[in-house]
Design a protein around this motif. Structure first.
Motif, PDB file in Angstrom:
ATOM      1  N   CYS A 105      53.831 -12.824  39.310  1.00 21.81           N
ATOM      2  CA  CYS A 105      52.960 -13.411  38.297  1.00 21.81           C
ATOM      3  C   CYS A 105      53.096 -12.565  37.030  1.00 21.81           C
ATOM      4  O   CYS A 105      52.930 -11.351  37.066  1.00 21.81           O
ATOM      5  N   CYS A 109      49.339 -11.196  36.066  1.00 18.47           N
ATOM      6  CA  CYS A 109      48.735 -10.196  36.966  1.00 18.47           C
ATOM      7  C   CYS A 109      49.652  -9.005  37.173  1.00 18.47           C
ATOM      8  O   CYS A 109      49.185  -7.887  37.311  1.00 18.47           O
ATOM      9  N   GLN A 152      50.826  -9.226  41.668  1.00 17.26           N
ATOM     10  CA  GLN A 152      50.737 -10.264  42.688  1.00 17.26           C
ATOM     11  C   GLN A 152      51.883 -11.255  42.531  1.00 17.26           C
ATOM     12  O   GLN A 152      52.393 -11.459  41.438  1.00 17.26           O
ATOM     13  N   SER A 198      48.383 -15.307  43.284  1.00 19.73           N
ATOM     14  CA  SER A 198      47.623 -15.143  42.045  1.00 19.73           C
ATOM     15  C   SER A 198      46.803 -16.386  41.707  1.00 19.73           C
ATOM     16  O   SER A 198      47.223 -17.507  41.953  1.00 19.73           O
TER      17      SER A 198
END
Length: 141
Positions: free
Chosen positions: A54, A57, A60, A65
């Motif tokens: 991601c 993020c 993650q 996510s």
């Protein structure tokens, strides 16, 4: 004068804040949270999504996510899998679009080779230093 400058900056920031809020308030893409009907295709999509990072993020995968960007990426993966596209072609498309960082499994290239070579070189240097120290100690004893 300083108060006027702050006021002008605040007025200029309002449209940017509204744009960011509008993007997050958009409904999610259809396949962001809905699985494919074919279990084999969903398993293929899920396996690919777990290897993609991601971008918002950063810690993650897009499979885990809840960020809107990850939802859009999940939608793209599922849509392309459903259309019959191969996972490696989808990965290549995402890497071309977002860069090597999107993949948890970066390919060895002219820009990523130091990431693979530096740890090996450091281990070799540590090994040589330890071997020399141990041989000195044996020579002293």
């Amino acid at each position: 004068m300083r108060l006027f400058a702050i006021f002008v900056l605040a007025l200029l920031a309002i449209p940017f804040g509204m744009t960011a809020q509008a993007q997050d308030s958009m409904p999610p893409a259809p396949y962001a949270y809905r699985q494919l009907d074919d279990p084999a295709q969903e398993a293929e999509a899920r396996a690919l999504m777990e290897t993609l990072r991601c971008l918002k993020c950063q810690s993650q995968s897009i499979a885990d996510s809840d960020a809107p960007m990850a939802g859009d990426m999940r939608h793209q993966v599922r849509t392309r899998i459903e259309a019959g596209e191969e996972p490696e072609a989808i990965r290549a498309w995402l890497i071309e679009r977002y860069g090597d960082y999107v993949s948890y499994e970066p390919a060895l290239s002219s820009t990523t080779w130091p990431l693979f070579a530096i740890p090996v070189l450091l281990m070799l240097i540590v090994g040589i230093v330890l071997a020399r120290r141990l041989s000195r100690r044996k020579g002293e004893a």
